[in-house]
Design a protein around this motif. Structure first.
Motif, PDB file in Angstrom:
ATOM      1  N   GLU A  12      49.286  36.878  28.230  1.00 55.46           N
ATOM      2  CA  GLU A  12      49.060  35.831  27.241  1.00 55.46           C
ATOM      3  C   GLU A  12      49.764  36.239  25.955  1.00 55.46           C
ATOM      4  OE1 GLU A  12      46.142  36.331  29.059  1.00 55.46           O
ATOM      5  OE2 GLU A  12      46.122  34.311  29.937  1.00 55.46           O
ATOM      6  N   SER A 134      37.347  40.667  33.275  1.00 54.74           N
ATOM      7  CA  SER A 134      38.643  39.976  33.253  1.00 54.74           C
ATOM      8  C   SER A 134      39.457  40.469  34.439  1.00 54.74           C
ATOM      9  CB  SER A 134      39.362  40.274  31.940  1.00 54.74           C
ATOM     10  OG  SER A 134      39.771  41.621  31.928  1.00 54.74           O
ATOM     11  N   GLY A 135      40.769  40.156  34.397  1.00 54.98           N
ATOM     12  CA  GLY A 135      41.634  40.632  35.471  1.00 54.98           C
ATOM     13  C   GLY A 135      41.841  42.145  35.404  1.00 54.98           C
ATOM     14  N   GLY A 136      41.608  42.726  34.242  1.00 55.42           N
ATOM     15  CA  GLY A 136      41.854  44.159  34.078  1.00 55.42           C
ATOM     16  C   GLY A 136      40.612  44.977  33.773  1.00 55.42           C
ATOM     17  N   TYR A 164      38.498  38.348  42.383  1.00 57.56           N
ATOM     18  CA  TYR A 164      38.639  36.887  42.541  1.00 57.56           C
ATOM     19  C   TYR A 164      40.086  36.537  42.908  1.00 57.56           C
ATOM     20  CZ  TYR A 164      34.103  35.085  40.985  1.00 57.56           C
ATOM     21  OH  TYR A 164      32.774  34.736  40.897  1.00 57.56           O
ATOM     22  N   ASP A 165      41.015  37.152  42.210  1.00 57.11           N
ATOM     23  CA  ASP A 165      42.431  36.844  42.462  1.00 57.11           C
ATOM     24  C   ASP A 165      42.841  37.267  43.872  1.00 57.11           C
ATOM     25  OD1 ASP A 165      42.661  35.833  39.904  1.00 57.11           O
ATOM     26  OD2 ASP A 165      43.390  37.709  39.049  1.00 57.11           O
ATOM     27  N   ALA A 177      43.707  33.224  40.604  1.00 62.20           N
ATOM     28  CA  ALA A 177      42.943  32.307  41.465  1.00 62.20           C
ATOM     29  C   ALA A 177      41.512  32.067  41.008  1.00 62.20           C
ATOM     30  CB  ALA A 177      42.947  32.865  42.887  1.00 62.20           C
ATOM     31  N   GLY A 178      41.051  32.824  40.000  1.00 54.14           N
ATOM     32  CA  GLY A 178      39.625  32.778  39.641  1.00 54.14           C
ATOM     33  C   GLY A 178      39.065  31.377  39.423  1.00 54.14           C
ATOM     34  N   ALA A 179      39.773  30.578  38.637  1.00 52.56           N
ATOM     35  CA  ALA A 179      39.253  29.242  38.323  1.00 52.56           C
ATOM     36  C   ALA A 179      39.189  28.383  39.590  1.00 52.56           C
ATOM     37  CB  ALA A 179      40.123  28.585  37.262  1.00 52.56           C
ATOM     38  N   ASP A 182      36.246  29.511  41.729  1.00 53.83           N
ATOM     39  CA  ASP A 182      35.039  28.989  41.086  1.00 53.83           C
ATOM     40  C   ASP A 182      34.810  27.533  41.516  1.00 53.83           C
ATOM     41  OD1 ASP A 182      32.980  28.492  39.314  1.00 53.83           O
ATOM     42  OD2 ASP A 182      34.195  28.595  37.497  1.00 53.83           O
ATOM     43  N   ALA A 270      34.572  32.569  32.042  1.00 52.35           N
ATOM     44  CA  ALA A 270      34.711  31.117  32.238  1.00 52.35           C
ATOM     45  C   ALA A 270      33.978  30.662  33.502  1.00 52.35           C
ATOM     46  CB  ALA A 270      36.188  30.751  32.356  1.00 52.35           C
TER      47      ALA A 270
HETATM   48  O1  KG4 Z   1      40.917  37.865  30.160  1.00 49.90           O
HETATM   49  P1  KG4 Z   1      41.985  37.249  31.005  1.00 49.90           P
HETATM   50  O2  KG4 Z   1      42.577  35.948  30.524  1.00 49.90           O
HETATM   51  O3  KG4 Z   1      43.188  38.207  31.196  1.00 49.90           O
HETATM   52  C1  KG4 Z   1      43.082  39.525  31.614  1.00 49.90           C
HETATM   53  O4  KG4 Z   1      42.902  39.753  32.798  1.00 49.90           O
HETATM   54  O5  KG4 Z   1      43.151  40.413  30.734  1.00 49.90           O
HETATM   55  O6  KG4 Z   1      41.343  37.076  32.458  1.00 49.90           O
HETATM   56  C2  KG4 Z   1      42.044  36.541  33.530  1.00 49.90           C
HETATM   57  C3  KG4 Z   1      41.184  36.708  34.769  1.00 49.90           C
HETATM   58  C4  KG4 Z   1      41.935  36.402  36.057  1.00 49.90           C
HETATM   59  O7  KG4 Z   1      41.618  37.399  36.993  1.00 49.90           O
HETATM   60  C5  KG4 Z   1      41.360  35.044  36.461  1.00 49.90           C
HETATM   61  O8  KG4 Z   1      41.422  34.805  37.848  1.00 49.90           O
HETATM   62  C6  KG4 Z   1      39.940  35.175  35.976  1.00 49.90           C
HETATM   63  O9  KG4 Z   1      40.056  35.823  34.713  1.00 49.90           O
HETATM   64  N1  KG4 Z   1      39.265  33.879  35.805  1.00 49.90           N
HETATM   65  C7  KG4 Z   1      38.181  33.497  36.499  1.00 49.90           C
HETATM   66  C8  KG4 Z   1      37.861  32.194  36.078  1.00 49.90           C
HETATM   67  N2  KG4 Z   1      38.768  31.814  35.128  1.00 49.90           N
HETATM   68  C9  KG4 Z   1      39.630  32.871  34.972  1.00 49.90           C
HETATM   69  N3  KG4 Z   1      37.455  34.152  37.434  1.00 49.90           N
HETATM   70  C10 KG4 Z   1      36.392  33.514  37.960  1.00 49.90           C
HETATM   71  N4  KG4 Z   1      36.026  32.254  37.614  1.00 49.90           N
HETATM   72  C11 KG4 Z   1      36.719  31.565  36.674  1.00 49.90           C
HETATM   73  N5  KG4 Z   1      36.346  30.310  36.334  1.00 49.90           N
END
Ligand code: KG4
Ligand code: ZN
Length: 339
Positions: A12, A134-136, A164-165, A177-179, A182, A270
């Motif tokens: 981002e 988060s992803g990390g 999730y991803d 894939a998280g969203a 969900d 989210a």
């Molecule tokens: O904090 P972020 O924008 O970036 C970093 O990873 O630092 O988080 C992104 C992560 C991704 O793994 C994405 O799949 C997950 O957040 N994510 C979700 C949802 N929205 C985004 N995981 C589960 N449910 C969601 N609704």
């Protein structure tokens, strides 16, 4: 004090302008180039930041109605994160600061997430408990005060968003894939595939890679025809196991810390099911919950500007930092005050 802040630790690119703790503008772009690779490609992330950082800064300043010469201070994430990406945002902000003879502050990305629950409301009563997913990252942290943090637990392998991803990828969903997981899981039966709850021990740590492997084996054992029909049930069952583990750890932390509030931060904040479960937990213990708005859950520069504002207001000036790709909360400078 008028602050411009840049976040570029991963995929981002975000620029925020804040006056005295009040957000004037935040412009965030999520890089889409990584979708085709199924994960963030560091070199491509860095190049994309290079293209985005200047136009995004110009547009954020324009939205905020301020000129670059009005700014009092520049901040940027300096870690943890991808070195190339961090270098782009931090060098850009530092360059502007130097050219305009203004101070530059390097901000810790994880510490900024901890306070993101305050971006839209009053200060949160201390101590509070933060689930940062988060992803990390997958972290459970007690916030006693500014610069007084206790990391209770972390993941032993994959981060929750990463899990999730990965399961999303296994069923053919696009990265991240998280969203989608969900959304699809909402129409599935979470009891169809009773996966074992990961790491049901007494620690506050998490583990999601075994669950991902169990998911893979379940999928492999099915014919293609069966798979398509049960994907929502499979995803709902995966989510149920993962979140049961998260809530189990959070409940123990609540019992130990007795926090005044619960905060869920990071991209996975989210998640609708996670929000519902944490709300229930808060309700059970009579503790208020803060869920940052979606644009403040994921990586964003508003949280970088806000933490910078808090540190300045508290008179905390960290020693100048070059970028620090690995920078845990435990390694934050002590509360050294500006002279
Ligand atoms: O904090 P972020 O924008 O970036 C970093 O990873 O630092 O988080 C992104 C992560 C991704 O793994 C994405 O799949 C997950 O957040 N994510 C979700 C949802 N929205 C985004 N995981 C589960 N449910 C969601 N609704
Ligand atoms: Zn983050």
């Amino acid at each position: 004090m008028l602050i411009a802040a840049i976040e570029s630790s991963c995929d981002e690119n975000s620029v925020a302008v804040m006056r005295d703790g009040r957000l004037l503008a935040v412009h965030t772009r999520t890089q889409t180039i990584h979708q085709q690779f199924g994960g963030v490609v560091p070199e491509l992330a860095g190049r994309s930041h290079l293209e985005l950082v200047d136009p995004l800064t110009q547009s954020a300043l324009e939205s905020a109605g301020v000129g670059v010469h009005d700014l009092d201070l520049f901040a940027a994430t300096v870690g943890p994160g991808l070195i190339g990406s961090l270098l782009v945002g931090a060098s850009y902000a530092r360059g502007l600061a130097t050219a305009l003879a203004k101070p530059f502050r390097g901000i810790n990305h994880v510490e900024a997430h901890l306070w993101s629950g305050e971006l839209e409301g009053d200060p949160i009563e201390l101590p509070f408990l933060v689930l940062l997913v988060s992803g990390g990252h997958s972290l459970l942290i007690e916030v006693e005060d500014l610069r007084h943090y206790r990391v209770l637990g972390t993941t032993l392998d994959d981060a929750l968003g990463e899990a999730y991803d990965k399961v999303g990828k296994l069923v053919g969903l696009k990265f991240p894939a998280g969203a989608d997981v969900d959304r699809i899981a909402a129409s599935g039966n979470r009891k169809s595939f009773p996966f074992p709850t990961p790491l049901p021990d007494a620690s506050f740590n998490f583990s999601f890679s075994g669950l991902k492997t169990a998911f893979l084996y379940k999928l492999r054992a099915m014919s293609d025809g069966d798979k398509a029909a049960v994907v929502p049930d499979l995803l709902a069952s995966f989510q149920e196991a993962a979140l049961t583990s998260v809530i189990m750890k959070m409940r123990r932390a609540v019992e130990e810390v007795r926090p005044r509030a619960l905060v869920v931060a990071g991209g996975v904040a989210a998640n609708s099911s996670l929000r519902a479960k944490v709300s229930d937990l808060g309700g059970e213990f009579g503790i208020p919950c803060r869920f940052p708005a979606l644009k403040f859950c994921g990586d964003n520069a508003a949280m970088i500007a806000y933490l910078c504002h808090k540190l300045e207001s508290a008179g905390i000036a960290d020693p100048p930092a070059v970028v620090r790709p690995q920078w845990s909360l435990d390694a934050l400078p002590a509360r050294s005050h500006a002279s």
